[in-house]
Write a protein that holds these residues in place. Sequence first.
Motif, short mmCIF file in Angstrom:
data_model
loop_
_atom_site.label_atom_id
_atom_site.label_comp_id
_atom_site.label_asym_id
_atom_site.label_seq_id
_atom_site.Cartn_x
_atom_site.Cartn_y
_atom_site.Cartn_z
N HIS A 297 65.16 59.66 17.50
CA HIS A 297 65.43 59.29 15.77
C HIS A 297 64.80 58.63 14.82
CE1 HIS A 297 69.77 57.06 15.00
NE2 HIS A 297 69.96 58.86 15.30
N GLU A 298 63.82 59.49 14.95
CA GLU A 298 63.38 58.92 14.15
C GLU A 298 62.78 57.31 13.51
OE1 GLU A 298 64.04 56.94 10.84
OE2 GLU A 298 65.87 58.48 9.71
N GLN A 299 62.32 56.77 12.57
CA GLN A 299 61.45 55.50 12.51
C GLN A 299 62.72 54.16 12.85
OE1 GLN A 299 58.51 56.77 12.79
NE2 GLN A 299 59.28 58.26 12.52
N ASN A 300 62.82 54.53 13.81
CA ASN A 300 64.03 53.34 14.95
C ASN A 300 62.66 52.52 15.32
OD1 ASN A 300 63.27 54.11 18.35
ND2 ASN A 300 63.70 56.12 17.15
N CYS A 301 63.71 50.42 16.10
CA CYS A 301 62.28 49.78 16.02
C CYS A 301 61.25 50.17 17.47
CB CYS A 301 63.52 48.60 16.94
SG CYS A 301 62.37 47.43 17.08
N SER A 302 61.77 50.99 17.94
CA SER A 302 60.88 50.94 19.63
C SER A 302 59.72 52.24 19.02
CB SER A 302 61.47 51.64 20.99
OG SER A 302 62.75 53.21 20.82
N SER B 225 59.36 47.97 26.11
CA SER B 225 59.67 47.02 25.69
C SER B 225 60.59 46.60 24.15
CB SER B 225 58.25 45.96 25.61
OG SER B 225 57.58 46.13 26.36
N ALA B 226 60.52 47.42 23.18
CA ALA B 226 60.92 47.09 21.94
C ALA B 226 62.73 47.73 22.29
CB ALA B 226 60.31 48.16 20.72
N PHE C 200 78.63 48.84 18.38
CA PHE C 200 79.24 49.45 17.56
C PHE C 200 78.37 49.01 15.91
CE2 PHE C 200 83.48 50.76 16.64
CZ PHE C 200 83.85 51.14 17.70
N GLY C 201 77.94 50.12 15.24
CA GLY C 201 77.75 49.75 14.32
C GLY C 201 75.95 50.33 14.81
N HIS C 202 74.97 51.03 13.47
CA HIS C 202 74.23 51.47 13.03
C HIS C 202 73.75 51.36 11.93
CE1 HIS C 202 70.94 54.30 13.70
NE2 HIS C 202 71.22 54.00 15.08
N ARG C 203 72.26 50.98 11.93
CA ARG C 203 71.29 50.64 10.89
C ARG C 203 71.58 51.97 9.86
NH1 ARG C 203 67.08 47.81 9.32
NH2 ARG C 203 68.17 45.85 10.25
N VAL C 204 71.30 52.55 10.53
CA VAL C 204 71.60 54.33 9.50
C VAL C 204 72.78 54.79 9.45
CG1 VAL C 204 70.21 56.26 8.36
CG2 VAL C 204 69.01 54.30 10.10
N TYR C 205 73.50 55.12 10.15
CA TYR C 205 74.70 55.73 10.22
C TYR C 205 76.20 55.06 9.51
CZ TYR C 205 73.18 58.95 13.46
OH TYR C 205 71.84 60.54 14.13
N GLY D 195 59.95 61.54 22.27
CA GLY D 195 60.43 61.30 20.60
C GLY D 195 58.91 60.60 20.89
N TRP D 196 58.44 59.70 21.55
CA TRP D 196 57.46 58.36 21.40
C TRP D 196 56.40 59.64 21.00
CZ3 TRP D 196 60.16 54.31 25.55
CH2 TRP D 196 60.60 53.85 25.08
N ILE D 197 56.25 59.99 22.33
CA ILE D 197 55.04 61.15 22.09
C ILE D 197 54.72 61.66 20.95
CG2 ILE D 197 53.52 62.88 23.09
CD1 ILE D 197 55.42 61.41 25.52
N ALA D 198 55.83 62.24 20.23
CA ALA D 198 55.80 63.14 19.23
C ALA D 198 55.40 62.24 17.95
CB ALA D 198 56.89 64.26 18.90
#
Length: 391
Positions: free
Chosen positions: A193-198, A221-222, A268-273, A355-358
């Motif tokens: 999910h691209e540049q999310n917190c984790s 952890s994040a 509910f809610g999302h930073r990007v959506y 995703g993290w690995i990529a």
Amino acid sequence: TGYITIDNGYKNTGATKSAITFLDGEKGILHYRGYSIEDLAEKATFLEVAYLLIYGELPTAQQYADFEYEIRTHTLVNEDMRKIFEGFPVNAHPMGVLSSLVSAMSAFYPDSFDSTAPEDTELHIIRLLAKLPTIATWSFKKSQGHPVNYPNNNLDYCSNFLNMMFALPVENYEVDPVVSQALNKLLILHADHEQNCSTSTVRLVGSSQANIYSSISAGISALWGPLHGGANQEVIEMLEAIRADGGDTQKYIDMAKDKSSGFRLFGFGHRVYKNFDPRARIIKKAADDVLTKLGVNDPVLDIARQLEEAALKDEYFVSRKLYPNVDFYSGIIYRALGIPTNMFTVMFAIGRLPGWIAQWKEMRANKEPIGRPRQIYTGATLREFVALENR
Ligand code: CMC
């Protein structure tokens, strides 16, 4: 030096260029490497998606067979890791255990961290993908007071995980294809999910050239926080609380609108959506299908539906464009699959791993500089030191 602008929470700051995941939050669109999430969730296996994210293209049949074989044959975890695991208390949260043991992998597989040879990195990647499900199931087995299961390399990725979770030495266990297909879909929906917190955490830690296990452990952890992946556990706990409280969804909506309550509507809610989270749409439909196919009647699903309907009509949620996110319905499926609530965020971690690995790999390949944000200092100006006896 120069002019520093503060962007708390990085709401408007791009940290990198990336060719992995495309997200349009206004329209509710999500693509991995150019393929729509709807298409992938319907037609691909989780390992095909993992390959796509990590290597940029869907694998050919031969590439897929090789990749799957590599993962199947690295599923065993060093027995001494089990000794570390045994030291955790029985009620330890599985996310704390997971991040600790992934960090411990850096001690067990320390070879070639600083190598730039692709084959060394590849081996770390395979180990992570292969061993994370094994480690994840240990926490569940311990919570049940049951012996852990070893991986079975004859099984596909999802079935192997389910077998390690649910098989017992005293009876036969067959993986239900409905369950493994549902799990496959959920893992795909969580894969990146691209540049999310984790993910940003993984990239930031990795930017110091820390090893991949430490970087991924930091990402786990994040993810654990309730505003991020931990929301899936919070959602079910919230829905259960509403049910136990007589099913009055409006009361909880009113509480979420009242800032002084400190309560948020989880899921509910999302930073990007600022529109429907496309993953939530797919999961909502899958929840209906899976519950019907498994013949499960979960009263919490009705509470979720009522809550969603009421929120989407409410001016507070409408004006702030707060829609259900990926975590709103995922817990209902996990529950139907027999996965306990405190393992939900671990399921998210297993899904997000490719995703993290990529993203880690892309960050290293692009030779990105060390991540080091700036600040504007707001503390005391220079003052004179006062000796202890005079304070
Ligand atoms: N319930 C009630 N009010 C909310 C909620 C919510 N779930 N989410 C946002 N708001 C309000 C918030 O109070 C603010 O109101 P105002 O403008 O009056 O101050 C406004 O909506 C904007 O919210 P924000 O906190 O500034 O938005 P953000 O982009 O910083 O936060 C978020 C995004 C996902 C952290 C937040 O929506 C939230 O806390 N949601 C609940 C937790 C959750 O479901 N997290 C999972 C996210 S998706 C998967 C993942 O990342 O793992």
